[in-house]
Write a protein that holds these residues in place. Structure first.
Motif, short mmCIF file in Angstrom:
data_model
loop_
_atom_site.label_atom_id
_atom_site.label_comp_id
_atom_site.label_asym_id
_atom_site.label_seq_id
_atom_site.Cartn_x
_atom_site.Cartn_y
_atom_site.Cartn_z
N SER A 43 0.76 -1.01 0.27
CA SER A 43 0.14 0.17 0.34
C SER A 43 0.97 1.06 -0.31
O SER A 43 2.19 0.89 -0.02
CB SER A 43 -0.93 0.48 1.21
N CYS A 44 0.05 2.45 -0.84
CA CYS A 44 0.66 3.38 -0.78
C CYS A 44 0.10 5.06 0.02
O CYS A 44 -1.48 4.83 -0.58
CB CYS A 44 1.21 3.57 -1.94
N ALA A 45 0.43 5.90 0.49
CA ALA A 45 -0.50 6.62 1.43
C ALA A 45 0.30 8.24 1.58
O ALA A 45 1.23 8.14 0.96
CB ALA A 45 -1.57 6.18 2.73
N LEU A 46 -0.21 8.98 2.06
CA LEU A 46 -0.01 10.45 2.19
C LEU A 46 -1.10 10.76 3.39
O LEU A 46 -1.63 10.40 3.38
CB LEU A 46 -0.45 11.14 1.17
N PHE A 47 -0.04 10.95 4.07
CA PHE A 47 -0.22 11.57 5.64
C PHE A 47 -0.14 13.25 5.74
O PHE A 47 1.03 13.62 5.41
CB PHE A 47 -0.08 11.50 6.42
N VAL A 54 -4.69 10.62 4.70
CA VAL A 54 -5.65 11.63 4.05
C VAL A 54 -6.05 10.40 2.52
O VAL A 54 -7.05 10.79 1.68
CB VAL A 54 -5.04 13.10 3.73
N ALA A 55 -4.42 9.95 2.13
CA ALA A 55 -5.22 9.77 0.86
C ALA A 55 -4.34 8.18 0.46
O ALA A 55 -3.30 8.68 0.69
CB ALA A 55 -4.90 10.45 -0.59
N GLN A 56 -4.16 7.16 0.31
CA GLN A 56 -4.74 6.37 -0.03
C GLN A 56 -4.66 5.22 -1.22
O GLN A 56 -6.09 5.30 -1.25
CB GLN A 56 -4.60 4.99 1.88
N GLY A 120 4.53 7.76 2.44
CA GLY A 120 4.66 6.62 3.49
C GLY A 120 4.10 5.30 2.30
O GLY A 120 2.81 5.22 1.37
N THR A 121 4.54 4.27 2.41
CA THR A 121 4.39 2.74 1.91
C THR A 121 4.80 1.53 3.30
O THR A 121 5.34 1.46 4.01
CB THR A 121 5.56 2.01 1.35
N ALA A 122 3.56 0.29 2.53
CA ALA A 122 3.91 -0.20 3.69
C ALA A 122 3.89 -1.61 2.40
O ALA A 122 2.80 -1.81 1.60
CB ALA A 122 2.55 -1.05 4.10
N ALA A 123 5.36 -2.47 2.69
CA ALA A 123 5.22 -3.57 1.66
C ALA A 123 5.45 -5.36 2.35
O ALA A 123 5.85 -4.92 4.03
CB ALA A 123 5.87 -3.20 0.58
N LEU A 192 8.37 10.46 -4.90
CA LEU A 192 7.72 10.50 -5.78
C LEU A 192 6.41 11.24 -4.81
O LEU A 192 5.76 12.19 -5.56
CB LEU A 192 6.90 9.52 -6.42
N GLY A 193 5.65 10.40 -3.86
CA GLY A 193 4.95 11.33 -3.54
C GLY A 193 5.76 12.88 -2.83
O GLY A 193 4.61 13.28 -2.55
N GLU A 194 6.17 12.80 -2.29
CA GLU A 194 7.49 14.27 -1.65
C GLU A 194 6.74 14.95 -2.99
O GLU A 194 6.81 16.05 -2.53
CB GLU A 194 8.78 13.64 -1.07
N GLU A 195 7.81 14.69 -4.02
CA GLU A 195 7.48 15.17 -5.45
C GLU A 195 6.32 16.39 -5.96
O GLU A 195 6.14 17.00 -5.72
CB GLU A 195 8.48 14.91 -6.18
#
Length: 544
Positions: A43-47, A54-56, A120-123, A192-195
């Protein structure tokens, strides 16, 4: 907080959600291990800056509602020592994570010197050490036997990979090349999320982006409360059972009581059994994710998944129960319990609101881990595969055949990938006629898969649920129950090896075959009311 007009809100909110999904594409395409790139177990998400999800991207529902606890643990542990370019890693089940193979890589997002968000990522990593290849074992009694335990520590410091930590990790796992490669893929996804967040801040202003994040949480909270107000006040209880405790003990009880009053939902888990001696315990992050999943699925399926959802839910979960164990309880096989928990919650809400009831899906979740050898390189390799089953039928149609149900969304590993990467042969993968519950609408079919160990003796762990005939997927509204799951091990001499448990860790000789036949889903409605066209379809396609 800056006021944002409706159009800007919708554009930025959609862009944040798109960024999470784009992060998922980067991780999937950059990862080394089949369990990530082929089976989508990540999973990948922003917090927000304070750790609110807030977005996953919707890859694995089991990780919905869980990752934010890791971000908050990082904030608590590191506080003012967080700097631009840092990357944090954690898999600690009692510090916000789920089980040790689900490794979180979390990166702060700074604009200048200001921390404004997190990516964030969880794998699921193929191996993180421990007693068994694959770092799981139903028989294990504490997390120390399950693998390398990582509290929130820095994987990278100011943009530079932490060589000392990498050395510790690689010396404690069986397939270091896969693990290090996957960790770097997770960092790339976070970058990529930071960008993308920085681009939005540049286009709309930092304060506007932060206002949208806050508004996204409020919007989901308001949506859940609105949905709850539209449902009648009610309360209901439901119970479900695991076959055992992971070590051959008695069935483990999952009990939920759900109460709805006005715009609030209360979920009481105090009737569950105490934590067990085996690895079926569920750390709080995973139980929290189960609640997020069930509430979203039943109450507000059209809403996004963020931490605003839980603002309308009151939870009672005493420390020490199987769904909220005390450390250092073993938790590696917690997902079977999660699936049963989700099924039990959804059945309770189906009693409260009959128009939302559905037949039960399989919660068998057969997992097959092998400490193997790569036929290409001759190097040690670790395989992890998951075999799903049938979903339950609904008032609107048949269940789905051969999928990973409820909180999971993992694909079965392609045969070509298995046989290319591991000394394992897949002899058969097929649907099982008659494994489903019958009704006006039938449940989905279960799966039969056969693995053969080849070339060399290999250490294997497998486990599943619903082998007990009393705990099969149940029908609804008069529909029939599904068949139980079965696991059969056939020795190199062609004879079945008697006396093996359905959860086991053992060494198998070349030529040994492991066959799993998973449960289908329950049926919905009176089978006598099944339309003639559907009956003819079943007969033509040999589904019964």
């Amino acid at each position: 907080m800056t006021d944002v007009d409706t159009v800007t809100f919708e554009v930025v909110a959609a862009a944040l959600q798109s960024a999470a999904e784009e992060m998922g594409n980067v991780l999937k395409r950059s990862s080394y291990s089949p369990i990530i790139r082929d089976m989508d177990d990540f999973s990948c998400a922003l917090f927000t800056a304070d750790g609110e999800l807030v977005a996953q991207a919707d890859y694995i529902p089991a990780q919905l509602g869980a990752m934010s606890l890791v971000v908050k643990a990082i904030i608590e542990r590191w506080a003012n020592r967080i700097t631009p370019g840092d990357a944090f890693i954690s898999n600690h089940p009692f510090m916000g994570a789920m089980h040790l193979p689900d490794v979180n890589v979390i990166c702060p997002i700074f604009l200048g010197e200001r921390l404004i968000a997190w990516a964030g990522t969880a794998a699921h990593h193929i191996d993180v050490g421990g007693v068994n290849p694959g770092s799981e074992g139903p028989e294990l009694e504490d997390i120390f036997g399950e693998g390398l335990v990582l509290p929130p520590v820095r994987l990278a410091v100011a943009g530079v990979e932490n060589d000392d930590l990498i050395a510790v990790v690689t010396e404690n796992i069986r397939d270091p090349r896969s693990t290090v490669s996957d960790l770097r893929a997770q960092r790339a996804a976070c970058a990529l999320g930071e960008e993308r967040v920085a681009e939005l801040a540049s286009s709309y202003g930092t304060e506007a982006v932060l206002a949208v994040m806050s508004g996204m949480l409020d919007s989901v909270e308001d949506g859940v409360k609105t949905a709850l107000r539209g449902l009648p006040d009610a309360e209901a209880e439901a119970k479900g059972f695991l076959d055992d405790d992971g070590r051959g003990g008695p069935p483990t009880r999952i009990h939920v009581k759900v109460t709805k009053r006005g715009d609030r939902l209360a979920i009481d888990l105090s009737g569950c059994d105490r934590q067990v001696s085996g690895a079926m315990n569920v750390p709080w992050a995973s139980s929290r994710a189960g609640i997020v999943y069930a509430v979203r699925a039943v109450v507000a399926p059209d809403l996004g998944a963020n931490d605003g959802l839980l603002r309308a839910v009151d939870i009672e979960a005493p420390l020490g129960i199987v769904l909220n164990p005390e450390p250092p309880a073993a938790v590696s096989v917690r997902h079977n319990t999660c699936q049963r928990f989700a099924d039990t919650l959804i059945r309770a809400m189906g009693v409260m609101w009959p128009e939302k009831s559905v037949a039960s899906s399989t919660v068998s979740f057969f997992c097959f881990n092998v400490g193997s050898v790569s036929p290409l390189t001759g190097h040690p390799s670790v395989m992890a595969d998951v075999v799903g089953g049938g979903t339950g039928a609904t008032a609107y149609g048949d269940g789905i055949d051969g999928v990973d149900t409820y909180m999971s969304n993992v694909g079965v590993m392609p045969t070509e990938v298995v046989e290319t990467n591991y000394s394992v042969r897949v002899l058969k993968t097929e649907f099982i006629p008659g494994s489903q519950g019958r009704g006006r609408f039938n449940g989905g079919l279960g799966l039969r898969r056969e693995y053969q160990i080849i070339n060399t003796p290999q250490r294997v762990t497998f486990y599943c649920e619903q082998t007990h005939p009393d705990f099969v997927p149940r029908g609804a509204d008069g529909g029939g129950d599904a068949r139980p799951t079965t696991v059969t091990v056939i020795g190199p001499d062609g004879r079945e090896i008697a006396g093996l448990a359905d959860k086991a860790s053992l060494t198998l000789q070349p030529g040994t075959i492991v066959r799993v036949e998973t449960a289908g889903g329950g049926g919905y409605g009176d089978p006598r009311e099944r339309p003639l066209e559907a009956r003819l379809f079943d007969e033509r396609n040999e589904r019964l």
